[in-house]
Design a protein around this motif. Sequence first.
Motif, PDB file in Angstrom:
ATOM      1  N   ASN A  68       0.811  -1.222   0.000  1.00  0.00           N
ATOM      2  CA  ASN A  68       0.000   0.000   0.000  1.00  0.00           C
ATOM      3  C   ASN A  68       0.844   1.272   0.000  1.00  0.00           C
ATOM      4  O   ASN A  68       0.367   2.319   0.435  1.00  0.00           O
ATOM      5  N   ASN A  69       2.066   1.161  -0.490  1.00  0.00           N
ATOM      6  CA  ASN A  69       2.914   2.340  -0.629  1.00  0.00           C
ATOM      7  C   ASN A  69       3.467   2.406  -2.046  1.00  0.00           C
ATOM      8  O   ASN A  69       4.681   2.310  -2.267  1.00  0.00           O
ATOM      9  N   ASN A  70       2.573   2.539  -3.004  1.00  0.00           N
ATOM     10  CA  ASN A  70       2.979   2.666  -4.401  1.00  0.00           C
ATOM     11  C   ASN A  70       3.828   3.923  -4.581  1.00  0.00           C
ATOM     12  O   ASN A  70       3.559   4.968  -3.997  1.00  0.00           O
ATOM     13  N   GLY A  71       4.864   3.787  -5.380  1.00  0.00           N
ATOM     14  CA  GLY A  71       5.756   4.915  -5.611  1.00  0.00           C
ATOM     15  C   GLY A  71       6.999   4.888  -4.747  1.00  0.00           C
ATOM     16  O   GLY A  71       7.914   5.688  -4.954  1.00  0.00           O
ATOM     17  N   ILE A  72       7.035   3.970  -3.768  1.00  0.00           N
ATOM     18  CA  ILE A  72       8.223   3.806  -2.925  1.00  0.00           C
ATOM     19  C   ILE A  72       8.863   2.462  -3.256  1.00  0.00           C
ATOM     20  O   ILE A  72       8.179   1.442  -3.347  1.00  0.00           O
ATOM     21  N   ASN A  73      10.175   2.451  -3.446  1.00  0.00           N
ATOM     22  CA  ASN A  73      10.881   1.182  -3.604  1.00  0.00           C
ATOM     23  C   ASN A  73      10.895   0.461  -2.262  1.00  0.00           C
ATOM     24  O   ASN A  73      11.326   1.023  -1.253  1.00  0.00           O
ATOM     25  N   ILE A  74      10.403  -0.763  -2.252  1.00  0.00           N
ATOM     26  CA  ILE A  74      10.335  -1.536  -1.003  1.00  0.00           C
ATOM     27  C   ILE A  74      11.048  -2.864  -1.204  1.00  0.00           C
ATOM     28  O   ILE A  74      10.791  -3.581  -2.170  1.00  0.00           O
ATOM     29  N   HIS A  75      11.950  -3.170  -0.285  1.00  0.00           N
ATOM     30  CA  HIS A  75      12.687  -4.432  -0.333  1.00  0.00           C
ATOM     31  C   HIS A  75      12.502  -5.119   1.009  1.00  0.00           C
ATOM     32  O   HIS A  75      12.863  -4.570   2.054  1.00  0.00           O
ATOM     33  N   ARG A  76      11.942  -6.329   0.985  1.00  0.00           N
ATOM     34  CA  ARG A  76      11.612  -7.029   2.231  1.00  0.00           C
ATOM     35  C   ARG A  76      12.458  -8.277   2.381  1.00  0.00           C
ATOM     36  O   ARG A  76      12.647  -9.036   1.432  1.00  0.00           O
ATOM     37  N   ILE A  77      12.974  -8.471   3.605  1.00  0.00           N
ATOM     38  CA  ILE A  77      13.774  -9.646   3.953  1.00  0.00           C
ATOM     39  C   ILE A  77      12.966 -10.457   4.955  1.00  0.00           C
ATOM     40  O   ILE A  77      12.742 -10.033   6.087  1.00  0.00           O
ATOM     41  N   HIS A  89       5.751 -17.283   2.779  1.00  0.00           N
ATOM     42  CA  HIS A  89       6.674 -17.915   1.835  1.00  0.00           C
ATOM     43  C   HIS A  89       8.125 -17.739   2.289  1.00  0.00           C
ATOM     44  O   HIS A  89       8.515 -16.678   2.760  1.00  0.00           O
ATOM     45  N   MET A  90       8.925 -18.801   2.168  1.00  0.00           N
ATOM     46  CA  MET A  90      10.333 -18.718   2.540  1.00  0.00           C
ATOM     47  C   MET A  90      11.128 -18.038   1.427  1.00  0.00           C
ATOM     48  O   MET A  90      11.075 -18.464   0.278  1.00  0.00           O
ATOM     49  N   LEU A  91      11.867 -17.020   1.790  1.00  0.00           N
ATOM     50  CA  LEU A  91      12.709 -16.314   0.830  1.00  0.00           C
ATOM     51  C   LEU A  91      13.896 -17.205   0.462  1.00  0.00           C
ATOM     52  O   LEU A  91      14.631 -17.669   1.331  1.00  0.00           O
ATOM     53  N   ASN A  92      14.068 -17.438  -0.828  1.00  0.00           N
ATOM     54  CA  ASN A  92      15.144 -18.315  -1.306  1.00  0.00           C
ATOM     55  C   ASN A  92      15.850 -17.619  -2.475  1.00  0.00           C
ATOM     56  O   ASN A  92      15.645 -17.954  -3.631  1.00  0.00           O
ATOM     57  N   ASP A  93      16.667 -16.634  -2.143  1.00  0.00           N
ATOM     58  CA  ASP A  93      17.262 -15.786  -3.189  1.00  0.00           C
ATOM     59  C   ASP A  93      18.777 -15.696  -3.103  1.00  0.00           C
ATOM     60  O   ASP A  93      19.375 -14.842  -3.752  1.00  0.00           O
ATOM     61  N   PHE A  94      19.412 -16.567  -2.311  1.00  0.00           N
ATOM     62  CA  PHE A  94      20.864 -16.440  -2.125  1.00  0.00           C
ATOM     63  C   PHE A  94      21.600 -16.619  -3.453  1.00  0.00           C
ATOM     64  O   PHE A  94      22.582 -15.928  -3.736  1.00  0.00           O
ATOM     65  N   PHE A  96      26.295 -11.980   6.254  1.00  0.00           N
ATOM     66  CA  PHE A  96      26.575 -11.686   4.844  1.00  0.00           C
ATOM     67  C   PHE A  96      25.273 -11.420   4.093  1.00  0.00           C
ATOM     68  O   PHE A  96      25.163 -10.457   3.321  1.00  0.00           O
ATOM     69  N   HIS A  97      24.279 -12.273   4.320  1.00  0.00           N
ATOM     70  CA  HIS A  97      23.001 -12.146   3.608  1.00  0.00           C
ATOM     71  C   HIS A  97      22.316 -10.833   3.944  1.00  0.00           C
ATOM     72  O   HIS A  97      21.841 -10.113   3.048  1.00  0.00           O
ATOM     73  N   TYR A  98      22.234 -10.483   5.233  1.00  0.00           N
ATOM     74  CA  TYR A  98      21.595  -9.226   5.627  1.00  0.00           C
ATOM     75  C   TYR A  98      22.294  -8.033   4.972  1.00  0.00           C
ATOM     76  O   TYR A  98      21.637  -7.150   4.399  1.00  0.00           O
ATOM     77  N   ILE A  99      23.623  -7.988   5.082  1.00  0.00           N
ATOM     78  CA  ILE A  99      24.379  -6.859   4.519  1.00  0.00           C
ATOM     79  C   ILE A  99      24.160  -6.777   3.007  1.00  0.00           C
ATOM     80  O   ILE A  99      23.886  -5.702   2.458  1.00  0.00           O
ATOM     81  N   ALA A 100      24.272  -7.931   2.328  1.00  0.00           N
ATOM     82  CA  ALA A 100      24.165  -7.952   0.876  1.00  0.00           C
ATOM     83  C   ALA A 100      22.770  -7.538   0.413  1.00  0.00           C
ATOM     84  O   ALA A 100      22.623  -6.803  -0.571  1.00  0.00           O
ATOM     85  N   GLU A 101      21.731  -8.013   1.109  1.00  0.00           N
ATOM     86  CA  GLU A 101      20.363  -7.640   0.740  1.00  0.00           C
ATOM     87  C   GLU A 101      20.184  -6.128   0.795  1.00  0.00           C
ATOM     88  O   GLU A 101      19.585  -5.517  -0.097  1.00  0.00           O
ATOM     89  N   ASN A 160      16.898   4.810  -2.189  1.00  0.00           N
ATOM     90  CA  ASN A 160      15.751   5.398  -1.490  1.00  0.00           C
ATOM     91  C   ASN A 160      14.653   4.370  -1.227  1.00  0.00           C
ATOM     92  O   ASN A 160      13.475   4.625  -1.481  1.00  0.00           O
ATOM     93  N   SER A 161      15.053   3.230  -0.717  1.00  0.00           N
ATOM     94  CA  SER A 161      14.105   2.145  -0.455  1.00  0.00           C
ATOM     95  C   SER A 161      13.640   2.152   0.995  1.00  0.00           C
ATOM     96  O   SER A 161      14.344   2.620   1.895  1.00  0.00           O
ATOM     97  N   LEU A 162      12.441   1.606   1.201  1.00  0.00           N
ATOM     98  CA  LEU A 162      12.007   1.169   2.521  1.00  0.00           C
ATOM     99  C   LEU A 162      12.422  -0.293   2.623  1.00  0.00           C
ATOM    100  O   LEU A 162      11.974  -1.131   1.840  1.00  0.00           O
ATOM    101  N   ILE A 163      13.291  -0.606   3.577  1.00  0.00           N
ATOM    102  CA  ILE A 163      13.817  -1.959   3.723  1.00  0.00           C
ATOM    103  C   ILE A 163      13.163  -2.600   4.944  1.00  0.00           C
ATOM    104  O   ILE A 163      13.349  -2.129   6.075  1.00  0.00           O
ATOM    105  N   ILE A 164      12.378  -3.641   4.714  1.00  0.00           N
ATOM    106  CA  ILE A 164      11.645  -4.322   5.782  1.00  0.00           C
ATOM    107  C   ILE A 164      12.424  -5.568   6.184  1.00  0.00           C
ATOM    108  O   ILE A 164      12.703  -6.419   5.344  1.00  0.00           O
ATOM    109  N   VAL A 165      12.766  -5.659   7.461  1.00  0.00           N
ATOM    110  CA  VAL A 165      13.567  -6.779   7.962  1.00  0.00           C
ATOM    111  C   VAL A 165      12.764  -7.495   9.044  1.00  0.00           C
ATOM    112  O   VAL A 165      12.551  -6.941  10.131  1.00  0.00           O
TER     113      VAL A 165
END
Length: 306
Positions: free
Chosen positions: A41-50, A103-108, A191-196, A203-208
């Motif tokens: 619900n935040n269109n227009g913002i780059n959002i990256h979720r871990i 869903h389990m994130l599987n992007d390594f 390593f994964h947290y830093i790299a993500e 200018n992302s909202l990063i959800i951890v």
Amino acid sequence: MKIRIPNLNGNEKYIEDKQSIVLIGANGAGKTRMSVWIDENNNGINIHRISAQKSLNMPKSVSPTELSTAEEQFIYGTTNENKEWLKNYGKKNNRWGNKPEIHMLNDFNALMVYLMTENYEKSIEYRKNHKEGNSQFDNETKLEKIKEIWEQVITHRQLQICAGKIEVICATGNTDKYNGSEMSDGERAIFHYIAEVICAKDNSLIIVDEPENHLHKSILVRLWDAVEAARPDCVFLYITHNLDFASTRINTQIIWVKSMDVGPIWEYDLLEEASFSDDLLLEILGNRQKILLVEGTPDKSTDRKL
């Protein structure tokens, strides 16, 4: 950055001018689902979720590919010429299997392909400029930034960037080394947290979700302080049960998520500062039962026998 959060008492709510947001609350209160709502619900913002549920299987080696393709595979879980479709539907359908809450994130693997591709492209650019006599040219790669932060956190180990792989050596001069895929759970998680975060768009909202997973408490704050410092353009949203960690965030908005009803509708409070009430402390500890608190001294209390 102005971030919309779920309505409160029928009124629209926004958070802005904050470096971070922290969602806290008991198990089952709806914190992760609130984060997904914020994502959608935040269109227009780059959002990256871990996600809290994530695979930490680091590949032994990867091969570089075309840079924009590698980035799309990492960000969205797929690639497509229709960039609007990728942003609106590709990420939910592919990166999150259409079930972003569970869903389990599987992007390594995709993450490592993107990093190695970017490192390869910049290495070519660096070599070209220096061969042309531009000895002052520099272009730090994402892998180099990750290596720097990782070694700030894991002080007794060092990373070596090799062709298509990462190796780990002892910082004390011991010549023993091992492939990055053989790192401990904590080392790989860091390593994964830093790299993500380093690979997230500007200018992302990063959800951890659960930033404390696999991490010793002595490392937790040092890691996320370093990560936030590396991305001052971003806002961080943490979902955690760790009140000590929540209290260390600077310029943060803490949201106490109490419950979620159909709709979905959330009951929550916006806390002005990291001073937690007894009610909140008991709630976060996960105890939903009624509790009798008995006060006394070790040498005079008969309740000790009970």
